[in-house]
Design an enzyme around this catalytic site. Sequence first.
Site, PDB file in Angstrom:
ATOM      1  CB  CYS A  79      51.334  12.366  -2.982  1.00 31.00           C
ATOM      2  SG  CYS A  79      52.280  11.511  -4.279  1.00 31.00           S
ATOM      3  CG  HIS A 180      53.547   9.967   0.378  1.00 31.64           C
ATOM      4  ND1 HIS A 180      52.180   9.789   0.319  1.00 31.64           N
ATOM      5  CD2 HIS A 180      54.015   9.712  -0.865  1.00 31.64           C
ATOM      6  CE1 HIS A 180      51.836   9.438  -0.916  1.00 31.64           C
ATOM      7  NE2 HIS A 180      52.932   9.389  -1.650  1.00 31.64           N
ATOM      8  CD  GLU A 182      51.281   9.805   3.809  1.00 31.29           C
ATOM      9  OE1 GLU A 182      51.069   9.213   2.735  1.00 31.29           O
ATOM     10  OE2 GLU A 182      51.504  11.036   3.881  1.00 31.29           O
TER      11      GLU A 182
END
Length: 209
Positions: A79, A180, A182
Amino acid sequence: MIAIIDYGMGNIRSIEQALTSIGVEHLVTDRQREIVKSDGVILPGVGAFPKAMEALEAKKLVTVLQECGKTGKPLLGICLGMQLLFEKSEEMKSSNGLGLLPGVVRKLQVPYKIPHMGWNRLTKTKEMPIWNRVADGSFVYYVHSYYAECPNDMICGTSEYGISVPGLVAKGNIFGAQFHPEKSGEIGIQMLANFKGVVKQWKSSQLSI
């Protein structure tokens, strides 16, 4: 060992949880010595580009990150962390980045809601290790108002949001994800596992020297 850079502006907990779930040895650090000793680096980031660079400079991390990039150590920016890898950003004011990738970070000028937030399809434009075992057109999770304008030969995946947004970029040992991983479910976890593979391969190459 993968070093997650802690400079006060990263979504560190989610990244830690994702890496733990796939058995990746890691540490959260802002210490130069630990970063140098690591086998790979993840640079997270949430917030504004100028403040992030100021935070990295305050912790004396700019030079060590630049050296990691130049020595071949795998480095993944996520990001805002991806945006920091580039030469400059227009966010708030013209600011210099780490300069590890050529390009400029610009504000999204699209007829849609800003920030670009939510799930979007990632289309493969170029093979890269992080694409391993990930289907072209998989959905990933974005939250951003700025994007990287960079050479086409670096762009490995794009998402459509009024313009073609570079979602995945790579140049040598430097990787960037505008989304992202994650927060992108099993797809994102697989991408982080693929980065782990890149780190393992680089570590093995260093041991054989």
